[in-house]
Design a protein around this motif. Structure first.
Motif, short mmCIF file in Angstrom:
data_model
loop_
_atom_site.label_atom_id
_atom_site.label_comp_id
_atom_site.label_asym_id
_atom_site.label_seq_id
_atom_site.Cartn_x
_atom_site.Cartn_y
_atom_site.Cartn_z
N TYR A 176 0.65 -1.17 0.00
CA TYR A 176 -0.01 0.06 -0.02
C TYR A 176 0.86 1.10 0.08
O TYR A 176 0.75 2.16 -0.68
CB TYR A 176 -0.83 -0.07 1.14
CG TYR A 176 -1.62 1.33 1.46
CD1 TYR A 176 -2.58 1.85 0.75
CD2 TYR A 176 -0.96 2.32 2.61
CE1 TYR A 176 -2.99 3.00 0.98
CE2 TYR A 176 -1.73 3.64 2.61
CZ TYR A 176 -2.72 3.97 1.90
OH TYR A 176 -3.25 5.16 2.18
N THR A 177 1.96 1.38 1.02
CA THR A 177 2.58 2.47 0.97
C THR A 177 3.40 3.11 -0.26
O THR A 177 3.24 4.26 -0.71
CB THR A 177 3.70 2.40 2.26
OG1 THR A 177 2.98 2.10 3.26
CG2 THR A 177 4.34 3.73 2.37
N PRO A 178 4.25 2.06 -0.96
CA PRO A 178 4.76 2.52 -2.07
C PRO A 178 3.67 2.96 -3.42
O PRO A 178 3.79 3.86 -4.32
CB PRO A 178 5.68 1.51 -2.45
CG PRO A 178 5.16 0.26 -1.96
CD PRO A 178 4.51 0.84 -0.82
N ILE A 280 9.27 0.34 -8.16
CA ILE A 280 9.66 0.05 -6.95
C ILE A 280 9.95 -1.43 -6.55
O ILE A 280 9.05 -2.20 -6.66
CB ILE A 280 8.80 0.64 -6.00
CG1 ILE A 280 8.32 2.26 -6.32
CG2 ILE A 280 8.87 0.32 -4.49
CD1 ILE A 280 9.53 3.13 -6.02
N GLN A 281 11.09 -1.81 -6.21
CA GLN A 281 11.50 -2.95 -5.75
C GLN A 281 11.18 -3.19 -4.31
O GLN A 281 11.73 -2.46 -3.44
CB GLN A 281 13.06 -3.09 -5.94
CG GLN A 281 13.48 -4.53 -5.70
CD GLN A 281 12.95 -5.85 -6.39
OE1 GLN A 281 12.48 -5.52 -7.52
NE2 GLN A 281 12.89 -7.01 -6.01
N LEU A 282 10.36 -4.30 -3.90
CA LEU A 282 10.03 -4.57 -2.50
C LEU A 282 10.84 -6.04 -2.45
O LEU A 282 11.05 -6.10 -0.85
CB LEU A 282 8.58 -4.90 -2.34
CG LEU A 282 7.51 -3.87 -2.95
CD1 LEU A 282 6.36 -4.08 -2.50
CD2 LEU A 282 7.93 -2.56 -2.13
N GLY A 283 10.89 -6.73 -2.84
CA GLY A 283 11.70 -8.05 -2.71
C GLY A 283 13.28 -7.88 -2.48
O GLY A 283 13.86 -7.23 -3.38
N ASN A 284 13.76 -8.57 -1.32
CA ASN A 284 15.13 -8.43 -1.27
C ASN A 284 15.85 -9.89 -1.35
O ASN A 284 15.62 -10.79 -0.62
CB ASN A 284 15.28 -7.95 0.24
CG ASN A 284 16.96 -7.59 0.61
OD1 ASN A 284 17.69 -7.68 -0.41
ND2 ASN A 284 16.92 -7.53 1.93
N GLY A 305 13.38 2.56 -7.48
CA GLY A 305 13.79 2.80 -6.08
C GLY A 305 13.17 1.47 -5.37
O GLY A 305 13.05 0.38 -5.97
N GLY A 306 13.29 1.74 -4.06
CA GLY A 306 12.78 0.76 -3.22
C GLY A 306 11.86 1.12 -2.00
O GLY A 306 11.61 2.35 -1.96
N SER A 307 11.35 0.22 -1.42
CA SER A 307 10.45 0.73 -0.27
C SER A 307 10.54 -0.72 0.69
O SER A 307 10.60 -1.51 0.56
CB SER A 307 8.80 0.99 -0.78
OG SER A 307 8.10 1.54 0.33
#
Length: 361
Positions: A176-178, A280-284, A305-307
Motif C-alpha cells: 500500500y505505502t509505495p 519500486i522493488q520490494l523483494g530483497n 527505487g525501493g520501499s
C-alpha cells in the motif's frame, strides 16, 4: 490482569534448520517492561515471507533463539501508564514489522519527526530478531503473548476481522505505502510483478486506490484467473507469452516488484514503463544483487527505487482504506499448533495467498 497471570511462550527457532519445520514450543523472556509498552494476548499471527528469510538466516545471521511473526493481532491485556495511541485494556490491536525507532528516546531524527519511522537511521528494532534500546531482544507473534512499544501498536477497525487484518500489518502495508506514495490512483496504469502474498495485496490496493489499469506479471500462467478475480485487468506470463516485453513496452506508470530473485529480467521490466515511470522493488534477494539496467533507465527517464514496510501512520491509513473498501485478502487460517507445517507449506508455494496462524483461546 498482571504480568504474573500469563507466560510468554511460542515457537522458537534455535538454528537455520527451523525453516524446515523444526521450531520448538518454549517459554521466552519478553522485553523488559517499560511504561510505554503494551502486552497483547495474540489471537492471530500472519505468516510472512520475511519469517522464512529470518528463520534460515537468509538475510544475515539471525539472533537465535528467535520467535518470528510480525503480523500480530490480539487483545491488549496490559497498557503502560505512558502508552501512546489511546489504547485501553480490552482493545483489539495489531503490530507490524517494526517494534521501535529512536523517537521519544534521544529526540527524534528527521525521519521519525516526519512520521517516517520505518527509515529511522539511529535505531531500528524489528518486532522480532531485534534489540530494543533497553537491551532486550524482540520476540514475535508465533506465540501466546507479545510485548511491544505502544508507538508501534495500532487499533484494528471494527469493520476488519482479526484474521484479515493480520497479514495487512506487513504484507498489506508493504505494498500500500509505495502505491500511495508513488501516485497510484485514477488515470494510472500499474504493474505488479509476482502474484504471491505481497503481489495479491498490491493488486487489491491498486484497485482500492482507483487505478485504471492493473497488469499482473508472473512467470507462469497458472495464476491468471486468480489475478483477474483480485482486480487485475490483464496478465502477462513471461515464460509463456512470446514477445511480452515488446508488446507491452512503455505501457505502465508504476511497477511494484514483489519478487526476491537476483535473476529477474529487470531490464525487460523497466522497458514496460512509460517515460518518467517508476519501478519500486520490494523483494530483497538472498541470492545476490540486482544489476541496474542503466541504458533502459536513461532512455525512458525512468526511476528505480525501493520501499520497506510502512510506519504506524501508514498502517492506520491503510486500515481505514481497507475498511472503507471492504477489502478482503485471500487467506487460509491455520492453527498455531500447526506452525511448523504451515511454514513448510508456504515455502513450497502452497499458500493462496497468505496463511494466518490462530491461537485457541
Amino acid at each position: 490482569m498482571t504480568s504474573q497471570d500469563y507466560k510468554f511462550e511460542g515457537w522458537l527457532a534455535s538454528d537455520a534448520s527451523a525453516a524446515n519445520g523444526t521450531m520448538q514450543w518454549k517459554e521466552f523472556e519478553p522485553k523488559v517492561w517499560e511504561e510505554t509498552d503494551i502486552d497483547i494476548k495474540i489471537t492471530h499471527s500472519g505468516i510472512c515471507g520475511s519469517d522464512l528469510h529470518t528463520l534460515r538466516s537468509g538475510w544475515g545471521p539471525t539472533l537465535y533463539p528467535c520467535c518470528v511473526g510480525h503480523e500480530i493481532v490480539g487483545i491488549a491485556v496490559k497498557v503502560g501508564s505512558q502508552a501512546e495511541g489511546g489504547i485501553k485494556v480490552g482493545d483489539r490491536v495489531g503490530v507490524g514489522a517494526q517494534g521501535e525507532s529512536c523517537l521519544g528516546r534521544k529526540g527524534p531524527c528527521e525521519e521519525c519527526a516526519s512520521g517516517n519511522e520505518r527509515y529511522c537511521g539511529r535505531h531500528w528494532a524489528g518486532t522480532y530478531n531485534g534489540t530494543f534500546m533497553n537491551g532486550s531482544k524482540s520476540y514475535g507473534g508465533y506465540a501466546l503473548y507479545n510485548r511491544s512499544p505502544s508507538r508501534f501498536v495500532v487499533k484494528i477497525p471494527d469493520a476488519i476481522s482479526s484474521a484479515d487484518a493480520a497479514p495487512m500489518l506487513c504484507g498489506g502495508v508493504t505494498t500500500y505505502t509505495p502505491l500511495k506514495r508513488n501516485g497510484c490512483g485514477p488515470g494510472k496504469t500499474i504493474g505488479v510483478i509476482g502474484v504471491g502474498g505481497l503481489g495479491h495485496f498490491a493488486i487489491l490496493f491498486a484497485k482500492a486506490l482507483g487505478a485504471d489499469k492493473i497488469v499482473a506479471i508472473s512467470r507462469k500462467g497458472n495464476k491468471r484467473d486468480d489475478a483477474l478475480k483480485l482486480g487485475a485487468t490483464s496478465y502477462i506470463a513471461t515464460d509463456e507469452d512470446k514477445d511480452w516485453a515488446q508488446e507491452n513496452g512503455r505501457s505502465l506508470d508504476l511497477i511494484i516488484s514483489t519478487v526476491s530473485s537476483s535473476k529477474m529480467p529487470l531490464a525487460q521490466y523497466v522497458s514496460l514503463l512509460k517515460v518518467d515511470g517508476t519501478l519500486i522493488q520490494l523483494g530483497n534477494p538472498e541470492d545476490g544483487s540486482l544489476s541496474i539496467p542503466a541504458g533502459m533507465l536513461i532512455m525512458r527517464g525512468a526511476k528505480l527505487g525501493g520501499s520497506v514496510i510502512g510506519s504506524p501512520g501508514d498502517i492506520r491509513e491503510m486500515l481505514e482504506l481497507a475498511a472503507e473498501k471492504q477489502l478482503k485478502p485471500w487467506i487460509e487460517e491455520r492453527p498455531m499448533d500447526d506452525a511448523n507445517n504451515a511454514i513448510v507449506d508456504m515455502n513450497n508455494g502452497k499458500s493462496r495467498y497468505r496463511y494466518v496462524l490462530v491461537n485457541k483461546w
